[in-house]
Enzyme design. Structure first.
Site, mmCIF file in Angstrom:
data_model
loop_
_atom_site.group_PDB
_atom_site.id
_atom_site.type_symbol
_atom_site.label_atom_id
_atom_site.label_comp_id
_atom_site.label_asym_id
_atom_site.label_seq_id
_atom_site.Cartn_x
_atom_site.Cartn_y
_atom_site.Cartn_z
ATOM 1 C CG ASP A 75 -0.280 0.064 2.533
ATOM 2 O OD1 ASP A 75 0.696 -0.696 2.725
ATOM 3 O OD2 ASP A 75 -0.721 0.855 3.399
ATOM 4 C CD GLU A 140 4.196 1.124 7.034
ATOM 5 O OE1 GLU A 140 4.992 1.471 7.919
ATOM 6 O OE2 GLU A 140 3.852 1.885 6.095
ATOM 7 C CD GLU A 169 8.769 0.630 5.740
ATOM 8 O OE1 GLU A 169 9.006 1.529 4.904
ATOM 9 O OE2 GLU A 169 7.615 0.331 6.104
ATOM 10 C CG HIS A 366 5.179 9.363 2.581
ATOM 11 N ND1 HIS A 366 4.518 9.389 3.794
ATOM 12 C CD2 HIS A 366 5.423 8.057 2.333
ATOM 13 C CE1 HIS A 366 4.382 8.157 4.252
ATOM 14 N NE2 HIS A 366 4.930 7.326 3.372
#
Length: 397
Positions: A75, A140, A169, A366
């Site tokens: 996700d 997540e 990550e 992001h």
């Protein structure tokens, strides 16, 4: 497409618009990569009232130990202003040696590289002398309720046991090889409400301004520092994240004020001892009348957020040494072992097996134009491939 190519793997995953909580085709694409390699793949849907249903994936190759898990999430966060992107966020276009797309580094890139590393290992050496599994969630970036924590429970109830886990990550701040995360600080949040007496701003003696009381309380939360840090963790730090009185008028003293806070804490504390210290500070500050001379102690209440994250530190030589030596062998630099940053799903995995984190450079995660250097995908795949071989050797396979 071949699963040995991390660039092709990542382009396939990015082209699946899996914005939390949508699966977006990403788990289906991953299933299609893993099944031909011999993995038994399960798709697990988890539900809880008041939260969106989430699809997750668990895949295992091998029947016996030692058992290495790779964990991550497909996700992604929303794209924001799509018109601001240089390349469409789900097109996975390559330009000037960089692959653009939402999730490129956080963290479809890590998944794409680990799939490629496993495929290359099998191509060169056959199946591993043990088991490899993928534990992949679609939750997540969301509330993290129907994702990793429930998928771990589901697998454990079916007899799954793991000897170590690598979370993919994006851990590197500047370049590949900078940093391995071997632990995480804890996280605790709460909301304070101070109760006053509403009144006219020109007649303060007839009212009780809750903002004055809130200033006393929030100052006590932020000063003095909670600690000076430990050998493995930076100092604990509390931030007040919202302050609100809900008052549109400038001549009215409000009836109440609220403030939310979050503290990231080290191994000097547990969530329980930290709650006690926060309450001690608040009670002491409530009776301090510096901003409210002649008044009764501040009337307040506090609500703690559910499910605090607990601090943890991994001390597993086979896992850390296997990964560190793989990173140094490929990049030529010795990675820093760190516990900095926010929380991750490693906070759930640590209850089942030792866990570390290592992935791509996280500078664009992001952001608009999230992207990864194509060369870094090949480098990370090489690191993962060497890590797999060395971990199984060090684990006694």
């Amino acid at each position: 497409m071949t699963a040995t190519d991390p660039v092709a793997n990542l382009q396939t995953l990015i082209r699946c618009p899996s914005v939390t909580p949508a699966e977006g085709g990403a788990l289906s694409a991953l299933d299609a990569m893993l099944a031909p390699l011999g993995f038994a793949v399960d798709r697990v849907k988890a539900s809880e009232e008041g939260t969106p249903d989430i699809e997750n994936l668990y895949a295992r190759l091998g029947r016996y130990g030692p058992h290495l898990m790779f964990a991550g999430h497909t996700d992604v966060v929303p794209v924001g202003d799509e018109a601001a992107w240089t390349h469409p966020p789900f097109a996975a276009e390559i330009s000037n040696g960089e692959l653009f797309g939402r999730g490129a580094v956080d963290m479809k890139g890590g998944i794409a590289c680990f799939v490629a590393a496993v495929a290359r290992h099998i191509e060169k050496n056959g199946p591993p002398a043990g088991s490899i599994s993928f534990l992949i969630t679609g939750d997540e970036e969301g509330p993290a309720i129907n994702g990793t924590i429930k998928l771990l429970q589901w697998a454990a109830e079916r007899g799954e046991r793991w000897d170590a886990c690598l979370v993919g990550e994006p851990t590197n701040p500047d370049r590949l090889g900078d940093m391995i995360k071997i632990g995480r600080r804890g996280s605790l949040s709460g909301k304070i409400t101070v109760h006053g007496v509403q009144g006219h701003a020109a007649y303060p003696h007839l009212a009780d301004n809750p903002v004055r009381g809130m200033l006393q309380l929030t100052q006590a939360l932020m000063d003095p520092p909670f600690d000076g840090g430990t050998d493995d963790f930076q100092p604990s730090n509390l931030e007040v994240t919202t302050v609100d009185v809900g008052n549109p008028a400038t001549n009215v003293i409000p009836a109440k004020a609220s403030a939310s806070f979050n503290i990231r804490f080290n191994d000097s504390w547990t969530a329980e001892t930290l709650r006690a210290e926060i309450l001690r500070r608040l009670d002491a500050a409530a009776g301090n009348g510096q901003l409210r001379p002649g008044r009764e102690p501040v009337k307040y209440d506090i609500v703690w957020a559910d499910r605090p994250s607990h601090v943890f530190l991994t001390r597993n030589n086979a896992l850390i040494a296997s990964l560190s030596s793989a990173v140094e062998g490929v990049t030529g630099q010795s990675p820093k072992l760190s516990t900095t940053g926010g929380t991750s799903d490693a906070r759930f995995i640590k209850d089942y097996c030792p866990v570390v984190e290592f992935g791509l450079v996280g500078q664009t995660m992001h952001m608009v134009d999230e992207r990864v250097a194509v060369a870094d995908l090949e480098t990370l795949t090489a690191i993962y491939e060497i890590f797999i071989a060395r971990w199984f050797a060090n684990a006694g396979a």
